[in-house]
Design an enzyme around this catalytic site. Structure first.
Site, mmCIF file in Angstrom:
data_model
loop_
_atom_site.group_PDB
_atom_site.id
_atom_site.type_symbol
_atom_site.label_atom_id
_atom_site.label_comp_id
_atom_site.label_asym_id
_atom_site.label_seq_id
_atom_site.Cartn_x
_atom_site.Cartn_y
_atom_site.Cartn_z
ATOM 1 N N ASP A 48 0.857 -1.187 0.000
ATOM 2 C CA ASP A 48 0.000 0.000 0.000
ATOM 3 C C ASP A 48 0.892 1.235 0.000
ATOM 4 O OD1 ASP A 48 -3.247 0.372 0.907
ATOM 5 O OD2 ASP A 48 -1.970 2.144 1.024
ATOM 6 N N CYS A 286 -19.854 1.201 -3.476
ATOM 7 C CA CYS A 286 -20.303 0.176 -4.442
ATOM 8 C C CYS A 286 -21.634 0.545 -5.064
ATOM 9 C CB CYS A 286 -20.406 -1.187 -3.745
ATOM 10 S SG CYS A 286 -18.817 -1.896 -3.287
ATOM 11 N N ARG A 357 -16.890 6.666 3.200
ATOM 12 C CA ARG A 357 -16.788 6.999 1.778
ATOM 13 C C ARG A 357 -18.156 7.084 1.116
ATOM 14 N NH1 ARG A 357 -12.959 2.383 -0.346
ATOM 15 N NH2 ARG A 357 -14.199 1.249 1.180
#
Length: 447
Positions: A48, A286, A357
């Site tokens: 990461d 999503c 988010r």
């Protein structure tokens, strides 16, 4: 693993898989749980670019709460075992040299949209560049990020070829296996959800499928091509988005008719094939994003997706609708709107999860503020620092010790179930339940 070995994959896939060294690129809600599972069976490197995130994970702490700290610590390896392919465990790193000897790269970076709802593939390009710099002959690159059909071959492969100097399906290969992580869900974890897999050749498809099958106890489904697998992922959440849009529209209709939507859904749900969707705020990374990816590709090929975009438009306006309904209730109760104190219960995009988010609770907040209301937000799950950085507002993890003119339940965290609303609201007040979470008798209205 060389190209001669690749040619034998259709004969000895299980043997080939046992020699894998796996790199997981991106250690968020999707990448970390996957890296931990692969680390139990293979030599795995979790990569990461966020140094702070890497240090946190190397200390055995996952602030996303997707992986228990004890489990994370049990698979971590600290010593230098870069050449030992048989060493099981997970190494966490922000140094790309630590993935240079890996031969399977799984990319799990986010794929958001911009303020105009256009797909943002920048994280995918950057991750592909990182992998391209260490890509070798015979390597396999698998994408899990949600995309529209064709992104792997049309957008990512050219980056891999340009950076590595290698040729696709001759020197290196690709797979696509859409992520199916459900943040905050401790029942349907990564190994318990059937995994769709695919590969850029039939032989690689078999390798990818068996690789995932070795860690996914729920099993796998091998799609016929990369594009089919990409399309399958993007319609999963588009379907949910449309179903929720339908019940959100029903809630508006039933509100005008003076009927409780949740009671209607309960009655309709007695039929065996009625789908149990509920009205609400549709955010997250999503359901609130994926339909725009499919819509983008559809428009590129000359088709305007009316139903998909209509569902998105309706769901994107629910925050404004909720705020408007709350203000109407306040007016009916003769509560002075300007300057009134409002408590919002929740800012994360879903219950019992710290992920903020693309939360649509923020839409409720901004719309209420537009009426000159004083809005406070209590959320025991959200990070105060992250909310401040992402949205520029201050929230609290502790319940304020004052009484409010209006209380709005926006997120159904378990902690909210035990709240004593009588101690939080004034004698004349409004309680609005977006989620149908509280008992009907305790609220003035619910979505």
């Amino acid at each position: 693993m060389n190209t001669d070995t690749i040619s034998k994959i259709n004969i000895l896939p299980s043997k080939i898989i046992s020699t894998k060294k796996i790199a997981i690129i991106g250690l968020g809600y999707v990448g970390l749980p996957l890296a931990v599972e692969f680390g139990k069976k293979y030599h795995t490197v979790g990569f990461d670019i966020n140094q702070e995130r890497v240090e946190e994970l190397n200390a055995g702490v996952d602030n996303t709460l997707e992986v228990e700290d004890s489990l994370l610590k049990s698979v971590l390896i600290k010593d230098d075992v870069s050449q030992d392919f048989n060493k099981k465990g997970l190494k966490i790193s922000a140094n790309s040299t630590d993935i240079s000897d890996c031969n399977v790269f799984i990319i799990t970076v986010p794929t958001p949209t911009d303020k105009h709802h256009r797909p943002v593939l920048t994280p995918l390009y950057k991750a592909s560049e990182t992998v391209g710099e260490v890509l070798k002959k015979g390597d396999i690159v698998i994408y899990e990020s949600t995309v529209y059909p064709g992104v792997t071959e049309e957008e990512c492969v050219p980056v891999l070829e340009r950076i590595s100097g290698l040729k696709f399906n001759t020197d290196f290969f690709c797979g696509y296996s859409p992520e199916r992580i459900n943040p905050g869900d401790k029942k349907h974890t990564v190994t318990k959800i059937l995994k769709v897999t695919s590969g850029s050749t039939p032989e690689i498809a078999e390798v990818v499928d068996q690789l995932y099958r070795s860690v996914i106890t729920a099993g796998t489904f091998k799609a016929s091509s990369l594009k089919v697998a990409e399309a399958a992922k993007v319609i999963e959440n588009s379907q949910r988005d449309l179903n929720i849009a339908f019940v959100n529209e029903l809630s508006k209709i039933f509100n005008l008719l003076g009927i409780d939507t949740h009671e209607v859904l309960e009655a309709a749900g007695t039929k065996w094939n009625f789908l149990p969707f509920k009205p609400g705020l549709v955010g997250g990374h999503c359901i609130g994003v994926d339909p725009y990816y499919l819509a983008q590709k559809a428009q590129e090929v000359g088709y305007h997706p009316e139903i998909i975009l209509a569902g998105r438009r309706l769901n994107d306006t629910m925050g404004k609708y909720v705020a408007g309904e709350i203000v109407k209730l306040m007016v009916r109760k003769d509560i002075r709107v300007k300057g009134a104190n409002v408590l919002m219960l929740g800012i994360t995009f879903k219950e019992n999860c710290p992920d903020i988010r693309n939360t649509k609770a923020i839409d409720v907040f901004h719309e209420l503020k537009s009426y000159d209301l004083n809005v406070s937000i209590y959320d025991p799950w959200a990070s105060v620092e992250e909310v401040k950085e992402e949205y520029g507002i201050t929230i609290t993890n502790e319940l304020p010790a004052i009484k409010y003119d209006t209380i709005v339940l926006t997120v159904a965290h378990n902690e909210n179930k035990t709240l004593d609303l009588s101690k939080l609201k004034k004698e004349v007040s409004v309680v609005y339940d977006v989620k149908g979470f509280f008992d009907k008798e305790k609220v003035d209205a619910r979505l």
